[in-house]
Design a protein around this motif. Structure first.
Motif, PDB file in Angstrom:
ATOM      1  N   PHE A 192       0.848  -1.194   0.000  1.00 41.07           N
ATOM      2  CA  PHE A 192       0.000   0.000   0.000  1.00 41.07           C
ATOM      3  C   PHE A 192       0.882   1.241   0.000  1.00 41.07           C
ATOM      4  CE2 PHE A 192      -2.240  -3.413   2.167  1.00 41.07           C
ATOM      5  CZ  PHE A 192      -3.440  -3.450   1.473  1.00 41.07           C
ATOM      6  N   ASN A 193       0.530   2.213  -0.820  1.00 42.46           N
ATOM      7  CA  ASN A 193       1.405   3.371  -0.975  1.00 42.46           C
ATOM      8  C   ASN A 193       0.981   4.585  -0.152  1.00 42.46           C
ATOM      9  OD1 ASN A 193      -0.857   4.090  -2.475  1.00 42.46           O
ATOM     10  ND2 ASN A 193       0.338   5.131  -4.065  1.00 42.46           N
ATOM     11  N   CYS A 194      -0.063   4.458   0.669  1.00 39.97           N
ATOM     12  CA  CYS A 194      -0.515   5.557   1.533  1.00 39.97           C
ATOM     13  C   CYS A 194      -0.762   5.016   2.928  1.00 39.97           C
ATOM     14  CB  CYS A 194      -1.783   6.189   0.966  1.00 39.97           C
ATOM     15  SG  CYS A 194      -2.487   7.493   2.007  1.00 39.97           S
ATOM     16  N   HIS A 195      -0.031   5.532   3.910  1.00 41.75           N
ATOM     17  CA  HIS A 195      -0.149   5.076   5.295  1.00 41.75           C
ATOM     18  C   HIS A 195      -0.576   6.253   6.179  1.00 41.75           C
ATOM     19  CE1 HIS A 195       3.562   2.509   4.013  1.00 41.75           C
ATOM     20  NE2 HIS A 195       2.444   2.103   3.398  1.00 41.75           N
ATOM     21  N   ALA A 196      -1.763   6.202   6.752  1.00 44.54           N
ATOM     22  CA  ALA A 196      -2.218   7.215   7.705  1.00 44.54           C
ATOM     23  C   ALA A 196      -1.724   6.817   9.098  1.00 44.54           C
ATOM     24  CB  ALA A 196      -3.742   7.312   7.689  1.00 44.54           C
ATOM     25  N   LEU A 197      -0.995   7.717   9.754  1.00 44.28           N
ATOM     26  CA  LEU A 197      -0.314   7.399  11.005  1.00 44.28           C
ATOM     27  C   LEU A 197      -1.010   8.025  12.213  1.00 44.28           C
ATOM     28  CD1 LEU A 197       3.341   8.055   9.764  1.00 44.28           C
ATOM     29  CD2 LEU A 197       2.053   5.897   9.707  1.00 44.28           C
ATOM     30  N   GLN A 198      -1.057   7.262  13.310  1.00 45.70           N
ATOM     31  CA  GLN A 198      -1.700   7.741  14.536  1.00 45.70           C
ATOM     32  C   GLN A 198      -1.005   8.977  15.094  1.00 45.70           C
ATOM     33  OE1 GLN A 198      -1.689   4.528  17.363  1.00 45.70           O
ATOM     34  NE2 GLN A 198      -3.717   3.833  16.752  1.00 45.70           N
ATOM     35  N   CYS A 199       0.313   8.948  15.130  1.00 47.90           N
ATOM     36  CA  CYS A 199       1.097  10.008  15.759  1.00 47.90           C
ATOM     37  C   CYS A 199       2.237  10.428  14.836  1.00 47.90           C
ATOM     38  CB  CYS A 199       1.684   9.524  17.090  1.00 47.90           C
ATOM     39  SG  CYS A 199       0.445   9.258  18.386  1.00 47.90           S
ATOM     40  N   PRO A 200       2.701  11.659  14.973  1.00 52.31           N
ATOM     41  CA  PRO A 200       3.838  12.112  14.162  1.00 52.31           C
ATOM     42  C   PRO A 200       5.159  11.746  14.823  1.00 52.31           C
ATOM     43  CG  PRO A 200       3.067  13.914  15.507  1.00 52.31           C
ATOM     44  CD  PRO A 200       2.170  12.732  15.830  1.00 52.31           C
ATOM     45  N   GLU A 201       6.236  11.928  14.089  1.00 59.42           N
ATOM     46  CA  GLU A 201       7.576  11.782  14.645  1.00 59.42           C
ATOM     47  C   GLU A 201       7.886  12.987  15.539  1.00 59.42           C
ATOM     48  OE1 GLU A 201       9.921   9.370  14.256  1.00 59.42           O
ATOM     49  OE2 GLU A 201       8.666   8.129  12.947  1.00 59.42           O
ATOM     50  N   SER A 202       8.689  12.749  16.566  1.00 59.63           N
ATOM     51  CA  SER A 202       9.209  13.853  17.362  1.00 59.63           C
ATOM     52  C   SER A 202      10.416  14.448  16.659  1.00 59.63           C
ATOM     53  CB  SER A 202       9.620  13.354  18.750  1.00 59.63           C
ATOM     54  OG  SER A 202      10.783  12.536  18.643  1.00 59.63           O
ATOM     55  N   SER A 203      11.044  15.437  17.263  1.00 60.22           N
ATOM     56  CA  SER A 203      12.226  16.055  16.648  1.00 60.22           C
ATOM     57  C   SER A 203      13.402  15.088  16.570  1.00 60.22           C
ATOM     58  CB  SER A 203      12.641  17.297  17.442  1.00 60.22           C
ATOM     59  OG  SER A 203      12.970  16.933  18.782  1.00 60.22           O
ATOM     60  N   ALA A 204      13.329  13.977  17.325  1.00 60.26           N
ATOM     61  CA  ALA A 204      14.407  12.984  17.291  1.00 60.26           C
ATOM     62  C   ALA A 204      14.238  11.996  16.142  1.00 60.26           C
ATOM     63  CB  ALA A 204      14.454  12.222  18.618  1.00 60.26           C
ATOM     64  N   PHE A 205      13.042  11.924  15.555  1.00 59.97           N
ATOM     65  CA  PHE A 205      12.757  11.028  14.420  1.00 59.97           C
ATOM     66  C   PHE A 205      13.238   9.597  14.707  1.00 59.97           C
ATOM     67  CE2 PHE A 205      12.984  15.299  12.641  1.00 59.97           C
ATOM     68  CZ  PHE A 205      11.781  15.365  11.960  1.00 59.97           C
ATOM     69  N   ILE A 206      12.874   9.096  15.872  1.00 61.21           N
ATOM     70  CA  ILE A 206      13.382   7.807  16.346  1.00 61.21           C
ATOM     71  C   ILE A 206      12.906   6.634  15.492  1.00 61.21           C
ATOM     72  CG2 ILE A 206      13.364   6.201  18.309  1.00 61.21           C
ATOM     73  CD1 ILE A 206      13.148   8.662  20.125  1.00 61.21           C
ATOM     74  N   THR A 207      11.680   6.702  14.991  1.00 61.51           N
ATOM     75  CA  THR A 207      11.135   5.546  14.268  1.00 61.51           C
ATOM     76  C   THR A 207      11.172   5.722  12.749  1.00 61.51           C
ATOM     77  OG1 THR A 207       8.853   6.382  14.387  1.00 61.51           O
ATOM     78  CG2 THR A 207       9.608   5.002  16.210  1.00 61.51           C
ATOM     79  N   MET A 208      12.025   6.617  12.266  1.00 59.14           N
ATOM     80  CA  MET A 208      12.187   6.785  10.823  1.00 59.14           C
ATOM     81  C   MET A 208      13.158   5.748  10.271  1.00 59.14           C
ATOM     82  SD  MET A 208      10.276   9.331   9.815  1.00 59.14           S
ATOM     83  CE  MET A 208      10.942   9.754   8.217  1.00 59.14           C
ATOM     84  N   VAL A 209      12.883   5.268   9.068  1.00 59.60           N
ATOM     85  CA  VAL A 209      13.801   4.360   8.377  1.00 59.60           C
ATOM     86  C   VAL A 209      13.999   4.859   6.949  1.00 59.60           C
ATOM     87  CG1 VAL A 209      13.180   2.335   9.750  1.00 59.60           C
ATOM     88  CG2 VAL A 209      11.905   2.838   7.648  1.00 59.60           C
ATOM     89  N   ASN A 210      15.152   4.576   6.388  1.00 63.22           N
ATOM     90  CA  ASN A 210      15.407   4.919   4.993  1.00 63.22           C
ATOM     91  C   ASN A 210      14.585   4.004   4.090  1.00 63.22           C
ATOM     92  OD1 ASN A 210      17.286   6.934   5.550  1.00 63.22           O
ATOM     93  ND2 ASN A 210      18.982   5.470   5.622  1.00 63.22           N
ATOM     94  N   ASP A 211      13.850   4.616   3.183  1.00 61.21           N
ATOM     95  CA  ASP A 211      13.055   3.837   2.231  1.00 61.21           C
ATOM     96  C   ASP A 211      12.894   4.679   0.963  1.00 61.21           C
ATOM     97  OD1 ASP A 211      11.123   2.395   0.777  1.00 61.21           O
ATOM     98  OD2 ASP A 211      10.245   1.585   2.607  1.00 61.21           O
ATOM     99  N   SER A 212      13.548   4.256  -0.100  1.00 62.46           N
ATOM    100  CA  SER A 212      13.600   5.058  -1.327  1.00 62.46           C
ATOM    101  C   SER A 212      12.240   5.252  -1.970  1.00 62.46           C
ATOM    102  CB  SER A 212      14.551   4.407  -2.331  1.00 62.46           C
ATOM    103  OG  SER A 212      14.121   3.096  -2.652  1.00 62.46           O
TER     104      SER A 212
END
Length: 298
Positions: A109-129
């Motif tokens: 699926f190319n659209c993901h609606a997220l419950q919460c945003p990232e904080s300024s630390a972006f802890i749960t971000m991953v690289n994905d081209s």
């Protein structure tokens, strides 16, 4: 032509009502990271034909952030394979095909609606081209400065006791926000639960100021939110027994606090209480923007 007095009053009231019950403006999602994907919990995921459609999915789901990929075929994540040989890539593809799409919605699926945003630390971000990350909070606060209530917003519970007016000013100054909007069942429940988890000192009433206060308006008293909406614009109420109190000593100074019993109370605005701030959505902080796609362009 003479106007009927009752008709004239009716029309005036319609105009006044509209001025205090304006429809909430559409909230704007800001591009924060390119070629990166947030792993925050998803409320909903769909395949959409455009970014605008993904915005609509996120708005409908009350999402606070989203991931979007313009690649409907969802090709391989180049970050995942950039150091792998061809056999490793083939084995990875076969493993993925055997997994259920609920286990890896980013592959289907190319659209993901997220419950919460990232904080300024972006802890749960991953690289994905394949993906870009968008948020209502273009200038996200530090992770220790807020609590996310999924599908509602970002909040701060301040246990320092202040008068209502002081609390309002501190929310604006320190939190880039205002006293929390309370007028819905979901919000009242969520904010009450925040208080239930707070450390009240002995003798402290287990309640906190929120964004609702009694004020004189056009000759009569009404409760108003920080957005200048009349309480009459909303159907939901959570008054505790004997409330609201708007007479006597409270006739000109009646502010609202939420309790741990999931009720509202009217309080003298000069009484010092803890308070709950709601952080405003915000435009993009340019210093936080990252284009991870440069990895493949250079």
């Amino acid at each position: 032509m003479l106007w009927d007095k009752s008709l004239l009053c009716f029309l005036i009231n319609i105009v006044l009502c509209k001025s205090f019950c304006m429809k909430e403006p559409r909230r704007k999602f800001h591009l924060i990271k390119r070629c990166q994907r947030s792993k925050q919990n998803m409320i909903e995921f769909e395949n959409v034909a455009s970014l605008e459609e993904c915005f609509k999915v996120a708005e409908s789901a009350k999402a606070l952030a989203l991931n979007y990929s313009p690649l409907r075929g969802l090709k391989s994540n180049l970050f995942q394979h950039q150091d792998e040989d061809s056999n490793s890539k083939l084995n990875f593809t076969r493993r993925n095909k055997r997994r259920h799409f609920f286990d890896q919605p980013e592959e289907f699926f190319n659209c993901h609606a997220l419950q919460c945003p990232e904080s300024s630390a972006f802890i749960t971000m991953v690289n994905d081209s394949r993906y870009d990350y968008y948020s209502l909070f273009g200038n996200p606060p530090d992770p220790d400065q807020y609590i996310c209530q999924p599908e509602i917003g970002l909040f701060q519970v301040n246990m320092t006791q202040e008068k209502y007016e002081t609390a309002y000013k501190l929310c604006k100054k320190n939190s880039n926000g205002t006293l929390a909007h309370i007028v819905s069942e979901k919000r009242t429940n969520a904010l009450s639960q925040l208080l239930q988890g707070s450390d009240f000192t002995n003798g402290t009433l287990k309640l906190a100021y929120v964004g609702l206060n009694f004020t004189l308006n056009y000759g009569s008293g009404v409760f108003m939110t920080p957005e200048n909406e009349e309480l009459s614009c909303f159907l939901f109420r959570a008054w505790g027994p004997g409330h609201p109190k708007t007479k006597g000593s409270l006739s000109n100074s009646s502010c609202v606090a939420v309790t741990t019993d999931i009720t509202w109370m009217t309080i003298d605005c000069d009484q010092k209480l803890p308070y709950i701030c709601e952080i405003y959505t915000s435009p993009l902080n340019e210093s936080l923007f990252l284009d991870a796609c440069d990895t493949f362009l250079n």
